[in-house]
Design an enzyme around this catalytic site. Structure first.
Site, PDB file in Angstrom:
ATOM      1  N   ASN A 220      42.576   4.722  99.869  1.00  6.59           N
ATOM      2  CA  ASN A 220      42.467   5.266 101.230  1.00  6.59           C
ATOM      3  C   ASN A 220      41.156   6.007 101.489  1.00  6.59           C
ATOM      4  O   ASN A 220      40.711   6.088 102.633  1.00  6.59           O
ATOM      5  CB  ASN A 220      43.661   6.209 101.456  1.00  6.59           C
ATOM      6  CG  ASN A 220      43.463   7.113 102.656  1.00  6.59           C
ATOM      7  OD1 ASN A 220      43.539   6.669 103.797  1.00  6.59           O
ATOM      8  ND2 ASN A 220      43.190   8.394 102.385  1.00  6.59           N
TER       9      ASN A 220
ATOM     10  N   TYR B 203      29.647   1.072 108.463  1.00  6.03           N
ATOM     11  CA  TYR B 203      31.106   1.235 108.438  1.00  6.03           C
ATOM     12  C   TYR B 203      31.795  -0.105 108.691  1.00  6.03           C
ATOM     13  O   TYR B 203      32.714  -0.498 107.965  1.00  6.03           O
ATOM     14  CB  TYR B 203      31.527   2.265 109.486  1.00  6.03           C
ATOM     15  CG  TYR B 203      32.991   2.642 109.429  1.00  6.03           C
ATOM     16  CD1 TYR B 203      33.441   3.619 108.548  1.00  6.03           C
ATOM     17  CD2 TYR B 203      33.933   2.027 110.255  1.00  6.03           C
ATOM     18  CE1 TYR B 203      34.787   3.968 108.492  1.00  6.03           C
ATOM     19  CE2 TYR B 203      35.271   2.367 110.208  1.00  6.03           C
ATOM     20  CZ  TYR B 203      35.701   3.347 109.323  1.00  6.03           C
ATOM     21  OH  TYR B 203      37.032   3.681 109.267  1.00  6.03           O
TER      22      TYR B 203
ATOM     23  N   LYS C 236      34.269  -2.041 105.969  1.00  7.30           N
ATOM     24  CA  LYS C 236      35.691  -2.270 106.237  1.00  7.30           C
ATOM     25  C   LYS C 236      36.025  -3.760 106.316  1.00  7.30           C
ATOM     26  O   LYS C 236      37.136  -4.169 105.982  1.00  7.30           O
ATOM     27  CB  LYS C 236      36.105  -1.542 107.523  1.00  7.30           C
ATOM     28  CG  LYS C 236      36.052  -0.016 107.390  1.00  7.30           C
ATOM     29  CD  LYS C 236      37.017   0.491 106.314  1.00  7.30           C
ATOM     30  CE  LYS C 236      37.078   1.995 106.234  1.00  7.30           C
ATOM     31  NZ  LYS C 236      38.009   2.474 105.194  1.00  7.30           N
TER      32      LYS C 236
ATOM     33  N   THR D 259      42.821  12.018 113.239  1.00  2.64           N
ATOM     34  CA  THR D 259      42.486  12.670 111.961  1.00  2.64           C
ATOM     35  C   THR D 259      41.086  13.292 112.074  1.00  2.64           C
ATOM     36  O   THR D 259      40.342  12.982 113.012  1.00  2.64           O
ATOM     37  CB  THR D 259      42.463  11.663 110.782  1.00  2.64           C
ATOM     38  OG1 THR D 259      41.241  10.914 110.862  1.00  2.64           O
ATOM     39  CG2 THR D 259      43.654  10.718 110.792  1.00  2.64           C
TER      40      THR D 259
ATOM     41  N   ASP E 213      35.368  11.106  92.607  1.00  2.00           N
ATOM     42  CA  ASP E 213      34.564  10.483  93.653  1.00  2.00           C
ATOM     43  C   ASP E 213      34.736   8.970  93.485  1.00  2.00           C
ATOM     44  O   ASP E 213      34.276   8.398  92.486  1.00  2.00           O
ATOM     45  CB  ASP E 213      33.090  10.895  93.494  1.00  2.00           C
ATOM     46  CG  ASP E 213      32.211  10.323  94.602  1.00  2.00           C
ATOM     47  OD1 ASP E 213      32.533   9.235  95.131  1.00  2.00           O
ATOM     48  OD2 ASP E 213      31.201  10.964  94.934  1.00  2.00           O
ATOM     49  N   VAL E 214      35.375   8.343  94.460  1.00  2.00           N
ATOM     50  CA  VAL E 214      35.740   6.932  94.298  1.00  2.00           C
ATOM     51  C   VAL E 214      34.536   5.996  94.205  1.00  2.00           C
ATOM     52  O   VAL E 214      34.671   4.849  93.789  1.00  2.00           O
ATOM     53  CB  VAL E 214      36.674   6.443  95.432  1.00  2.00           C
ATOM     54  CG1 VAL E 214      37.997   7.182  95.414  1.00  2.00           C
ATOM     55  CG2 VAL E 214      35.991   6.540  96.798  1.00  2.00           C
TER      56      VAL E 214
ATOM     57  N   ASP F  97      40.646  12.978  94.867  1.00  2.00           N
ATOM     58  CA  ASP F  97      39.859  13.399  96.034  1.00  2.00           C
ATOM     59  C   ASP F  97      38.670  14.242  95.588  1.00  2.00           C
ATOM     60  O   ASP F  97      38.656  14.766  94.472  1.00  2.00           O
ATOM     61  CB  ASP F  97      40.750  14.211  96.998  1.00  2.00           C
ATOM     62  CG  ASP F  97      40.303  14.086  98.452  1.00  2.00           C
ATOM     63  OD1 ASP F  97      39.108  14.298  98.723  1.00  2.00           O
ATOM     64  OD2 ASP F  97      41.149  13.788  99.309  1.00  2.00           O
TER      65      ASP F  97
END
Ligand SMILES: NC(=O)c1ccc[n+]([C@@H]2O[C@H](COP(=O)([O-])OP(=O)(O)OC[C@H]3O[C@@H](n4cnc5c(N)ncnc54)[C@H](O)[C@@H]3O)[C@@H](O)[C@H]2O)c1
Length: 249
Positions: free
Chosen positions: A88, A154, A158, A189, A61-62, A36
């Site tokens: 995730n 976004y 996705k 969330t 950092d992905v 994370d």
């Protein structure tokens, strides 16, 4: 032997899907690694450790290739194996019309939400292979299936995750690696805090599904847990809706 599971974005948002997944997999006696960028990561990791959860934190950092590569090297060095990978980590986007969407904002969202999943699999799959196989769950979204105004980056990121999941499942099935995705609807969330603040919009968004309510992070974590367990041993390449019937609404 305990399984080793890596969850990206597993710590930052208090009450996020990643953190719920970490707790759910820890209940199955897995060793957890969390990757994370959050500044809350160290504090939350300490809290998890104090609860008796076997968890290691790696700052990653992905969207940055070197970070993801180093993360997998560290996992290999510490545990010598990886059994489960949960991609995730993700971000929302600034809500603007497609024609006003800057290339910088488009790139930021694609880098984290889509390239991050690609990099996780690119560098994670060799570890799963050398462990004799395993399971991957990529976190997509209901918005990977349907359009939503002002959410182009976004939505596209996705949707890409759903197809990338199928590719990986096809390419690594023979290596005993199952690759699936989950597509959450609106889940309680921090990522939806911006919507929550807009009373009228929130009323519509939070009930736009068959169950007429928002979902919980644990409900998504339970689906992820199913997809990495032996109970789903003949399931690969699929995306499981966890949306309270949002897609059928
Ligand atoms: N909450 C929802 O309604 C919803 C719906 C569909 C899909 N999702 C997806 O679920 C996933 C988890 O989101 P959440 O709702 O728990 O939100 P969250 O904001 O609580 O969690 C996102 C996590 O990703 C981390 N992160 C962000 N950028 C990162 C990066 N570059 N590298 C590493 N980690 C990074 C954050 O620190 C945080 O821990 C995301 O991929 C999100 O798109 C959420």
């Amino acid at each position: 032997m305990s399984k080793v599971a890596l969850v990206t974005g597993g710590i930052g948002g208090i009450g996020g899907i990643g953190l719920a997944t970490v707790r759910r997999l820890a209940a199955d006696k897995m060793k957890l690694v969390v990757a994370d960028v959050s500044d809350k990561a160290e504090r939350v990791t300490e809290e998890l450790s104090s609860e008796g959860i076997d968890v290691a934190l790696i700052h990653c950092d992905v969207g940055i290739e070197d970070d993801v590569k180093r993360t997998m090297d560290e996992v290999n060095h510490k545990y010598g194996r990886l059994d489960i990978l949960i991609n995730n980590a993700g971000i929302g986007n600034t809500e603007v019309k497609l024609t006003d969407l800057s290339i910088a904002e488009w790139q930021r969202v694609i880098d984290i939400n889509l390239t991050g999943v690609f990099l996780g699999m690119k560098y994670g799959i060799p570890l799963l292979e050398s462990s004799g196989g395993g399971a991957i769950v990529n976190v997509s979204s209901l918005l990977g299936f349907k359009g939503k105004k002002l959410m182009s980056a976004y939505n596209a990121s996705k949707a890409g995750v759903i197809t990338l999941t199928k590719n990986a499942a096809l390419e690594f099935g023979r290596q005993n690696i199952r690759v699936n995705a989950v597509a959450p609807g609106v889940i309680d969330t921090p990522i939806v805090d911006g919507w929550r603040e807009q009373e009228q919009k929130w009323k519509i968004l939070s009930t736009a599904n068959a169950l007429r309510r928002i979902g919980t992070p644990l409900e998504v974590a339970n689906a992820i847990r199913f997809l990495v367990s032996e109970e789903s041993s003949y399931i690969t390449g699929t995306t499981l809706m966890v949306d309270g019937g949002g897609l059928t609404f």
